[in-house]
Design a protein around this motif. Structure first.
Motif, PDB file in Angstrom:
ATOM      1  N   PHE A  88       0.874  -1.190   0.000  1.00 26.06           N
ATOM      2  CA  PHE A  88       0.000   0.000   0.000  1.00 26.06           C
ATOM      3  C   PHE A  88       0.902   1.228   0.000  1.00 26.06           C
ATOM      4  N   THR A  89       1.367   1.576  -1.203  1.00 23.36           N
ATOM      5  CA  THR A  89       2.480   2.527  -1.307  1.00 23.36           C
ATOM      6  C   THR A  89       2.180   3.743  -2.176  1.00 23.36           C
ATOM      7  N   THR A  90       1.026   3.758  -2.821  1.00 21.99           N
ATOM      8  CA  THR A  90       0.785   4.758  -3.866  1.00 21.99           C
ATOM      9  C   THR A  90      -0.324   5.733  -3.498  1.00 21.99           C
ATOM     10  N   LEU A  91       0.010   7.003  -3.525  1.00 24.04           N
ATOM     11  CA  LEU A  91      -0.984   8.052  -3.296  1.00 24.04           C
ATOM     12  C   LEU A  91      -1.009   8.928  -4.547  1.00 24.04           C
ATOM     13  N   SER A  92      -2.038   8.673  -5.390  1.00 28.52           N
ATOM     14  CA  SER A  92      -2.139   9.355  -6.683  1.00 28.52           C
ATOM     15  C   SER A  92      -2.933  10.641  -6.525  1.00 28.52           C
ATOM     16  N   MET A  93      -2.225  11.755  -6.463  1.00 29.73           N
ATOM     17  CA  MET A  93      -2.900  13.054  -6.401  1.00 29.73           C
ATOM     18  C   MET A  93      -2.007  14.123  -7.008  1.00 29.73           C
ATOM     19  N   GLY A  94      -2.657  15.049  -7.731  1.00 24.53           N
ATOM     20  CA  GLY A  94      -1.936  16.133  -8.380  1.00 24.53           C
ATOM     21  C   GLY A  94      -2.007  16.027  -9.890  1.00 24.53           C
ATOM     22  N   MET A  95      -2.381  17.143 -10.542  1.00 24.73           N
ATOM     23  CA  MET A  95      -2.458  17.231 -11.992  1.00 24.73           C
ATOM     24  C   MET A  95      -1.644  18.456 -12.418  1.00 24.73           C
ATOM     25  N   SER A  96      -1.761  18.862 -13.678  1.00 24.92           N
ATOM     26  CA  SER A  96      -0.911  19.975 -14.145  1.00 24.92           C
ATOM     27  C   SER A  96      -0.965  21.192 -13.223  1.00 24.92           C
ATOM     28  N   GLY A  97      -2.170  21.550 -12.804  1.00 19.32           N
ATOM     29  CA  GLY A  97      -2.338  22.796 -12.054  1.00 19.32           C
ATOM     30  C   GLY A  97      -1.945  22.717 -10.590  1.00 19.32           C
ATOM     31  N   ASP A  98      -1.845  21.503 -10.060  1.00 27.65           N
ATOM     32  CA  ASP A  98      -1.658  21.424  -8.604  1.00 27.65           C
ATOM     33  C   ASP A  98      -0.671  20.339  -8.150  1.00 27.65           C
ATOM     34  N   PHE A  99       0.145  19.836  -9.086  1.00 29.66           N
ATOM     35  CA  PHE A  99       0.984  18.699  -8.668  1.00 29.66           C
ATOM     36  C   PHE A  99       2.074  19.081  -7.676  1.00 29.66           C
ATOM     37  N   GLN A 100       2.567  20.332  -7.780  1.00 32.56           N
ATOM     38  CA  GLN A 100       3.600  20.732  -6.808  1.00 32.56           C
ATOM     39  C   GLN A 100       3.042  20.739  -5.376  1.00 32.56           C
ATOM     40  N   LEU A 101       1.850  21.306  -5.293  1.00 26.81           N
ATOM     41  CA  LEU A 101       1.146  21.318  -4.002  1.00 26.81           C
ATOM     42  C   LEU A 101       0.907  19.892  -3.500  1.00 26.81           C
ATOM     43  N   ALA A 102       0.465  19.036  -4.417  1.00 23.70           N
ATOM     44  CA  ALA A 102       0.163  17.648  -4.052  1.00 23.70           C
ATOM     45  C   ALA A 102       1.409  16.944  -3.516  1.00 23.70           C
ATOM     46  N   ILE A 103       2.551  17.202  -4.144  1.00 23.58           N
ATOM     47  CA  ILE A 103       3.798  16.570  -3.694  1.00 23.58           C
ATOM     48  C   ILE A 103       4.158  17.068  -2.292  1.00 23.58           C
ATOM     49  N   GLU A 104       3.983  18.361  -2.079  1.00 26.74           N
ATOM     50  CA  GLU A 104       4.243  18.901  -0.735  1.00 26.74           C
ATOM     51  C   GLU A 104       3.352  18.235   0.314  1.00 26.74           C
ATOM     52  N   GLU A 105       2.167  17.808  -0.122  1.00 27.85           N
ATOM     53  CA  GLU A 105       1.235  17.185   0.825  1.00 27.85           C
ATOM     54  C   GLU A 105       1.338  15.663   0.843  1.00 27.85           C
ATOM     55  N   GLY A 106       2.327  15.092   0.143  1.00 29.37           N
ATOM     56  CA  GLY A 106       2.579  13.663   0.293  1.00 29.37           C
ATOM     57  C   GLY A 106       2.253  12.781  -0.891  1.00 29.37           C
ATOM     58  N   SER A 107       1.954  13.370  -2.038  1.00 30.62           N
ATOM     59  CA  SER A 107       1.685  12.559  -3.233  1.00 30.62           C
ATOM     60  C   SER A 107       2.894  11.711  -3.603  1.00 30.62           C
ATOM     61  N   THR A 108       2.642  10.494  -4.101  1.00 29.29           N
ATOM     62  CA  THR A 108       3.731   9.677  -4.640  1.00 29.29           C
ATOM     63  C   THR A 108       3.557   9.432  -6.134  1.00 29.29           C
ATOM     64  N   MET A 109       2.429   9.894  -6.696  1.00 26.14           N
ATOM     65  CA  MET A 109       2.169   9.682  -8.122  1.00 26.14           C
ATOM     66  C   MET A 109       1.349  10.860  -8.645  1.00 26.14           C
ATOM     67  N   VAL A 110       1.886  11.543  -9.658  1.00 28.72           N
ATOM     68  CA  VAL A 110       1.151  12.684 -10.216  1.00 28.72           C
ATOM     69  C   VAL A 110       0.687  12.347 -11.633  1.00 28.72           C
ATOM     70  N   ARG A 111      -0.478  12.869 -11.986  1.00 24.98           N
ATOM     71  CA  ARG A 111      -1.075  12.598 -13.302  1.00 24.98           C
ATOM     72  C   ARG A 111      -1.093  13.909 -14.078  1.00 24.98           C
ATOM     73  N   VAL A 112      -0.108  14.061 -14.980  1.00 21.51           N
ATOM     74  CA  VAL A 112       0.081  15.352 -15.634  1.00 21.51           C
ATOM     75  C   VAL A 112      -0.178  15.237 -17.133  1.00 21.51           C
TER      76      VAL A 112
END
Ligand SMILES: *Cc1c(COP(=O)(O)O)cnc(C)c1O
Length: 227
Positions: free
Chosen positions: A192-216
């Motif tokens: 259970f290792t994957t947190l998919s959150m963040g797209m073009s407009g918000d992926f930097q923010l998502a990474i700061e909040e713990g995302s491990t996978m961004v969809r850009v």
């Protein structure tokens, strides 16, 4: 309009250089032609995300076999059968009925299909995604253990479509919080290792909040045109 090959490659390089090592980039290629994906492929990209089953099936047939195909959009149960033989990760699983169908088709293909559970985190009313009480009821029931041909790798969520970064951050933080509570408690920490959150407009923010996978998508391939 779809960006040209040189732009795609330079966009990709720029995004990759901004991503921490533990964050995986899914290049969201929906609506863009195969040439655009080939440009990204030449630059080393191997993970592509699509949101429509038919488009995913067509692109999978036409493009190199070492691509990992992710289905990122809402999936209808009656379409699981078309992707069950090859899909690498299904991001937006949001019901027990859908899990049941994926499990059945995965068993027929003699494989284990990896999925993420989509959580409804946005303020917008959307019919997609589990809410937390609903998910907890389902997990505590133990019914998930009968899906032997599914591996739940983590969670996926989409923030509210807004310029209010405080709001977006809050939603990502709440998803990360749930992810941490489930990890090791409801799902094995090793898988259970994957947190998919963040797209073009918000992926930097998502990474700061713990995302491990961004969809850009648009930041790589350019703006999409819909008919
Ligand atoms: C289209 C899409 C994306 C990518 O959106 P961009 O804003 O173009 O980066 C990410 N996630 C999902 C679920 C999508 O449908």
């Amino acid at each position: 309009m779809t960006a040209d090959s040189e732009e795609i490659i330079s966009n990709l390089n720029e995004i990759n250089s901004a991503l921490p090592e533990h964050v995986t980039l899914v290049a969201v290629s929906k609506t863009h032609p195969n040439e655009a994906l080939e440009a990204a492929y030449k630059a080393g990209q191997r993970i592509f995300g699509e949101n429509k089953v038919q488009e995913l099936v067509d692109k999978e047939a036409a493009l190199p076999k070492d691509i990992e195909w992710h289905l990122i959009g809402h999936l209808q149960r009656n379409k699981v059968k078309y992707i069950a033989s090859f899909v690498h990760l299904i991001h937006a699983v949001d019901s027990e009925k859908l899990l049941k169908e994926i499990n059945k088709r995965a068993a027929q293909e003699e494989r284990v299909i990896k999925v993420l559970l989509q959580m409804h985190i946005a303020e917008e009313s959307s019919k997609f995604g589990f809410d937390e009480p609903e998910l907890m009821e389902f997990l505590n029931s133990g019914r998930i253990t009968k899906f032997e041909n599914i591996l739940v790798m983590g969670l996926m969520g989409m923030a509210t479509f807004t310029d209010d970064s405080h709001q977006v951050r809050k939603e990502f933080a709440s998803l990360k919080n749930l992810f941490d509570r489930l990890k090791g408690a409801q799902f094995p920490a090793e898988t259970f290792t994957t947190l998919s959150m963040g797209m073009s407009g918000d992926f930097q923010l998502a990474i700061e909040e713990g995302s491990t996978m961004v969809r850009v998508g648009s930041s790589i391939f350019g703006a999409r045109e819909y008919q």
